[in-house]
Each structure stands twice: as C-alpha cells, then as structure tokens.
Design a protein around this motif. Structure first.
Motif: not given
Lengths: 111, 136
Positions: B48-58
């Motif tokens: 969720i952090n990757t979605v919310i704060h990172g704008g996506g990732g892997e």
C-alpha cells in the motif's frame, strides 16, 4: 459461536455467497482505519466497520478476520462483493451502529 | 523460490493483489498460519505504501531456507525523515487517500511489528526500497 449463528441471532444480512466457510468467531474488532485494523485485529475476529470500499476485502483476508459486518446499512458496490467472493471473505450487514453491534456480538457470543 | 510483482500506482481497487497472491502461495506450500499472517500484514502495508507514496513500483518475494524476504522498490519522492515516518500516527497521505481508510500513519510501524527484520533505503527525489523479512 459460528458466523452463521451470529448472523441468525443478530439478524445480519448476508451480502456475499451463502456457501461460505462457517468459521468460529473468537473476538470482535471495531474500526475504520484500514492499517489500524490490519495491525490490531486478531485472527477469527468479527470486524465491524462503516468502511465499504474494495480495500476492506484485502484487509479482512490478509488479517484473517472471520467475517466483516458493515454497520449502519452502508451501501456496498457489487464489485466489492464479487472480489470478496473470489477471496472467500464473508461480508454481512446490519442497520445498527458499530457500537450497538459490538454490544450485541458481546451478548450473543460472550466475547 | 521467487515471485515478482508489478505494483500499479494508480488503481487502488487492485492494491493488495500481490500480497493476496503471495499469501495463497504460502498457504499452498503449507506454511504455518501465524507466519502466513505476519507475512500478509507486513507485505500488504509495504504494498500500500508503494501504491500511495511511491506511485507504484515492483516487488520481489523470495522464499529462502530459513526466511521469507520481500523487497519493494519505487521511484517515488523518497522519505525525507525516516524517524518521523516510523512514528505511529504520522502520515503524509492526502485527504483522498484518507477517505479510503488509509493514511492512519500505521504502515511502517505495522511492518516493523510483524516483520522480524526491516530495512529502508531512501533518497529524496529518487525513490525508496523497503526490505522486510520473516523468519520461518
């Protein structure tokens, strides 16, 4: 107490499919902030919430809640229920506010 | 054994799918329920952090002999103050995110609580890598 017994006693409306895994309920958690619920709810808890977006399915599944009870007759979109059915998450609903529901769960299940 | 996931940064409706899939993998492998739960919670928060704060990732999830190691990488804005981000209740999430029930400031604290080890590498303007591991 099983989910089905709680549903009958509290007259909860079953929103997901009826052929669910009728798990034993051992606790109850009330909360709407998803990370808070994720970190504090225990396995086999009844999770009472007014939150109704699709992310409740992942939280209930990953935190291993027995079922979700949506309070205050909050509307839930079909897409949420479809996802819940896919992930074997049981969602029920009640017109009662969360506090009253929690009291009823306590009275019915002794938890 | 490795599993690789692309994390979409725009679609909140599928946030958590990597965690759900990996949970299914662990259950099929007969991993004890309490370990599955620890992995699921820590991984979901990081996802969720990757979605919310990172704008996506892997995400790369590896099952090793004695532990499970999960790495999330994003090219987001990075974390300016890690000690502040680790505090329960601190969040930079906007109102839209909060309306969805996120942004309680419990993401990183929950990862720390449920993972046996966690490390964060971050650089403002470049991105963040979070590695969490759970002992088997």
């Amino acid at each position: 107490m099983k989910i089905s017994e709680l549903a009958e006693t509290l007259q909860l409306e079953l929103l997901t499919e009826p052929d669910y895994d009728d798990r034993e309920i051992t606790g109850c958690y009330i909360g709407d902030l998803l990370s808070w619920v994720m970190g504090r709810a225990k396995p086999q808890d009844v999770w009472i919430t007014v939150m109704s977006n699709v992310n409740i399915v992942a939280v209930a599944s990953l935190a291993d809640a027995a079922c979700v009870v949506v309070s205050e007759d909050v509307p839930i979109e079909d897409a949420v229920l479809q996802k819940a059915n896919m992930q074997d998450v049981v969602i029920l609903r009640s017109p009662l506010p969360s506090y009253e529901l929690g009291l009823r769960v306590h009275e019915a299940a002794g938890i | 054994m490795h599993k690789y996931y692309k994390i979409d940064g725009k679609d909140f409706s599928i946030a958590g799918e990597a965690s759900s899939d990996f949970k299914t993998v662990l259950k099929k492998l007969g991993t004890p329920a309490e370990i599955v739960r620890k992995v699921a919670i820590a991984m979901y928060e990081a996802e969720i952090n990757t979605v919310i704060h990172g704008g996506g990732g892997e995400c790369d999830a590896a099952i090793e002999k004695d532990k499970i190691v999960i790495t999330f990488r994003d090219q987001g804005p990075g974390i300016a103050d890690i000690s502040l981000a680790m505090q329960e209740g601190y969040s930079t999430a906007n109102d839209k995110i909060r309306e969805l029930g996120f942004g309680a400031g419990m993401g990183l604290p929950n990862i720390q609580k449920y993972a046996d080890d966690m490390s964060i590498e971050t650089e403002v303007g470049k991105g963040t890598t979070v590695v969490l591991s759970i002992n088997l």
